[in-house]
Structures are given as C-alpha cells and as structure tokens.
Design an enzyme around this catalytic site. Structure first.
Site, PDB file in Angstrom:
ATOM      1  CG  HIS A 213      -2.439  -1.342   1.218  1.00 52.16           C
ATOM      2  ND1 HIS A 213      -2.043  -1.172   2.104  1.00 52.16           N
ATOM      3  CD2 HIS A 213      -2.997  -1.409  -0.206  1.00 52.16           C
ATOM      4  CE1 HIS A 213      -3.782  -2.458   1.516  1.00 52.16           C
ATOM      5  NE2 HIS A 213      -3.838  -2.517   0.321  1.00 52.16           N
TER       6      HIS A 213
ATOM      7  CD  GLU B 190      -0.630   0.528   3.967  1.00 51.77           C
ATOM      8  OE1 GLU B 190       0.146  -1.292   4.520  1.00 51.77           O
ATOM      9  OE2 GLU B 190      -1.812   0.332   3.928  1.00 51.77           O
TER      10      GLU B 190
ATOM     11  NE  ARG C 234      -6.676   0.426   0.246  1.00 52.48           N
ATOM     12  CZ  ARG C 234      -6.217  -0.462   1.167  1.00 52.48           C
ATOM     13  NH1 ARG C 234      -5.335  -0.168   2.519  1.00 52.48           N
ATOM     14  NH2 ARG C 234      -6.617  -1.191   1.513  1.00 52.48           N
TER      15      ARG C 234
ATOM     16  CG  HIS D 114      -0.863  -3.673   5.144  1.00 48.22           C
ATOM     17  ND1 HIS D 114      -1.275  -3.721   4.133  1.00 48.22           N
ATOM     18  CD2 HIS D 114      -0.284  -5.539   4.394  1.00 48.22           C
ATOM     19  CE1 HIS D 114      -1.519  -4.343   3.216  1.00 48.22           C
ATOM     20  NE2 HIS D 114      -0.651  -5.714   3.682  1.00 48.22           N
TER      21      HIS D 114
HETATM   22  O1  0X9 Z   1      -7.436  -3.794   4.003  1.00 49.12           O
HETATM   23  C1  0X9 Z   1      -5.825  -4.410   4.315  1.00 49.12           C
HETATM   24  O2  0X9 Z   1      -5.632  -4.658   2.724  1.00 49.12           O
HETATM   25  C2  0X9 Z   1      -5.131  -4.527   5.721  1.00 49.12           C
HETATM   26  N1  0X9 Z   1      -5.451  -3.127   5.743  1.00 49.12           N
HETATM   27  S1  0X9 Z   1      -4.793  -1.916   4.995  1.00 49.12           S
HETATM   28  O3  0X9 Z   1      -5.352  -0.727   6.747  1.00 49.12           O
HETATM   29  N2  0X9 Z   1      -3.222  -1.523   5.785  1.00 49.12           N
HETATM   30  O4  0X9 Z   1      -4.949  -0.975   4.201  1.00 49.12           O
HETATM   31  C3  0X9 Z   1      -4.982  -5.295   5.641  1.00 49.12           C
HETATM   32  C4  0X9 Z   1      -4.839  -6.103   5.092  1.00 49.12           C
HETATM   33  C5  0X9 Z   1      -5.673  -8.189   5.549  1.00 49.12           C
HETATM   34  N3  0X9 Z   1      -4.972  -8.890   4.846  1.00 49.12           N
HETATM   35  C6  0X9 Z   1      -4.753  -9.789   4.455  1.00 49.12           C
HETATM   36  N4  0X9 Z   1      -6.253 -10.158   4.145  1.00 49.12           N
HETATM   37  N5  0X9 Z   1      -4.374 -11.171   3.587  1.00 49.12           N
HETATM   38 ZN    ZN Z   2      -1.685  -1.764   3.777  1.00 52.89          ZN
END
Ligand code: 0X9
Ligand code: ZN
Length: 301
Positions: free
Chosen positions: A63, A66, A119, A188
């Site tokens: 992302h 981040e 993002r 992340h």
């Molecule tokens: O939403 C996401 O992709 C992650 N949170 S973020 O705020 N950094 O965007 C969480 C990742 C969950 N991971 C998987 N589903 N593998």
């Molecule tokens: Zn993320």
C-alpha cells in the site's frame, strides 16, 4: 548515505539495495521479483549465509501511503547484515531471506510526487479512475468480501485475479521459490496489530493455535522496549473481511506455515503520516518481535 531519519524515494531505496549487493556480494544477491504497470522494477534481495536454510519472505510497501513499511523493512534488512546482537545474528544466519521493501513502486512514487494518501496501484481502470488495491487482487477467494467492484474505490479488487502487473509478476516469482519458503510476513500500517490469515472468512488456518501462541509471544517481546501495545488475531475477527490479500494467497495456495501481516504504528494519532522520528523506534521494536517470533516458531517446529 542511506539512513532511517527520513522516508526515502524509490530510487534512493533501490540504490541502497544495490550498494548492499556491492558491499556484501557473498551474502546479498539482487532480485528483480516483478514489475509495475508504469514499468518500474520490483526490486528485492536474497540474504543468505548458508545455502538451503528455510526461507522467510518479507513483503513491504504494497500500500503506497504506508511509508513506515518500506522504512521498517529496510531497517530490518540492514540489521540482519550488520547487527552484532547474538539473537539477531542467529536469526539472520539461520534463514534465507527474500526481502522486497516496495511491492507497489508506482503508487509509492505517486505518494511522493502528487498525493501523499494514495493507496493503490496506478493503472487506468476506467471511469477516469486509477489503480486497484494490490491487497485485494490475489487469486485466493478473490473478491468474495471486503472489496469493491467499482474502479474508483480505494478497495477495488481489480478486473479479475492478478489483473495488476505488480501482483501477477510477484506471484509468479513467489511461485518459483515457494518450495523454499517457510514463512511469509507482510508489513502494513497502521493499527498495531499482528494478523493471522484468512481475510475472506472467519475460517481458521490449520495451525491457528500455534500462530496465535507465537504471535502473542512476539507482541509481548515487541512491547518490552517502549511499551507499544499490539493485538494478535484472525483478520476477520480483529479488523474486517478483506479477501484477495497476498498473505492469504500464499497461505492458501502453498500452505506456508508461518504467515502474518503486521499493521505497524500507530493507532491513529498520525496514522499513515507517521513522523520520521518514529521510524527507528518502530523498526527496533518490530525487529524484537521477529526475533521472538522465529525463536518460538523453531521451538514449536
Ligand atoms: O485492508 C488491508 O489490506 C489491510 N489493512 S490496511 O489498513 N493496511 O489497508 C489488512 C490486510 C488484511 N490482510 C489480508 N486479507 N491478507
Ligand atoms: Zn495496508
């Protein structure tokens, strides 16, 4: 010279990776794992002190906004090479490391030049919008939940699984080394969580109890240095449904046993705009947690 006092542009990070290869040619090898829509390379290194160690894959910067993720990943790589702490040395030399600080180079550059809070990737996706969420585009329970089919959404899953150059090319690289990989860790931000797969449903992985125990041990070690508090748990239980993530694909496709996603500092005070003064503390506590994680993982076999 490279440092952890500020956040760096992609080229600065890539030049630093090249300098590691030049300075430590016996142990650090360059890898072009994949490429981006705009034609950038997804550059990483393989760090190995002994051929045939179990592999640990480290994913940073999927992302774009981040920024703490590439910063922490590069810090950890540097420590794996230079630290003289005996536990760090033992960890460094007991595994083969595949380390990619910036999985989404187009997005990362865009956050430096144009929009700090971008993002996604940067492919034109229709309706005048750009990018898919590269952590919703992997081919495991793709687009089942916690995604959008609208190309303008922040969580656009892409046109189809692996529609993005970044995820498609990196997945091919991971496939080529998968038999060597025993652990996959994605970084992340933010929220201070250590997440266990999966994101598509509350189905627990077969070794959930071990991962939960190792995870708790690990975040306990993380908290020792500055008191930073993390939570461990299944993605769906502790955040939300999010299908098509990289870690889920790796786990679901290859059954890699030790798979986690870190959500690094902080808990929202600065969020994605974490001050650069927090890079080194965040990286140090995260390295503490990894040392504990792999010591514990080795004990549990
Ligand atoms: O939403 C996401 O992709 C992650 N949170 S973020 O705020 N950094 O965007 C969480 C990742 C969950 N991971 C998987 N589903 N593998
Ligand atoms: Zn993320």
């Amino acid at each position: 010279a490279f440092d952890w006092l500020g956040y760096h542009r992609l080229n600065t990070i890539y030049n630093w990776l090249d300098s590691l290869v030049a300075q430590h040619p016996e142990i650090v090898k360059p890898i072009i794992g994949g490429s981006s829509y705009e034609g950038r390379r997804i550059k990483g290194v393989r760090l190995s002190y002994k051929e045939g160690n179990p592999g640990i894959f480290i994913e940073g910067g999927i992302h774009a906004r981040e920024w703490i993720s590439p910063a922490v990943v590069t810090y950890i790589l540097n420590e794996l090479i230079l630290s003289d702490d005996s536990r760090v040395r033992y960890m460094a030399e007991s595994y083969d490391w595949y380390i990619f600080p910036v999985f989404n180079p187009d997005g990362y550059e865009y956050t430096h030049t144009t929009n700090r809070l971008w993002r996604k990737t940067r492919r034109p996706t229709g309706r005048g919008c750009y990018g898919a969420d590269p952590n919703r585009n992997w081919n495991f329970h793709w687009a089942e939940g916690g995604v959008s089919r609208n190309p303008c959404s922040e969580i656009y899953a892409g046109d189809r699984p692996f529609s993005e150059t970044e995820t498609r090319t990196m997945s091919q690289y991971i496939d080529s080394i998968q038999s060597k990989i025993f652990s996959y860790i994605a970084f992340h931000s933010y929220s201070q969580l250590l997440l266990i797969p999966y994101g598509h449903s509350n189905e627990r992985v077969s070794n959930y109890d071990d991962l939960f125990q190792i995870g708790n041990y690990s975040i306990n070690a993380l908290s020792k240095r500055y008191g930073t508090r993390y939570k461990v748990g299944n993605i769906v239980d502790i955040i939300y449904v999010a299908s098509g993530g990289s870690m889920d694909w790796v786990r679901g496709t290859y059954n890699i046993p030790v798979t986690y996603t870190y959500e690094l500092r902080d808990k929202g005070r600065y969020g994605f705009i974490l001050p650069a003064s927090q890079i080194i503390p965040t990286a140090k506590e995260t390295l503490d947690s990894l040392v504990a994680m792999f010591e514990q993982a080795a004990k549990l076999g």
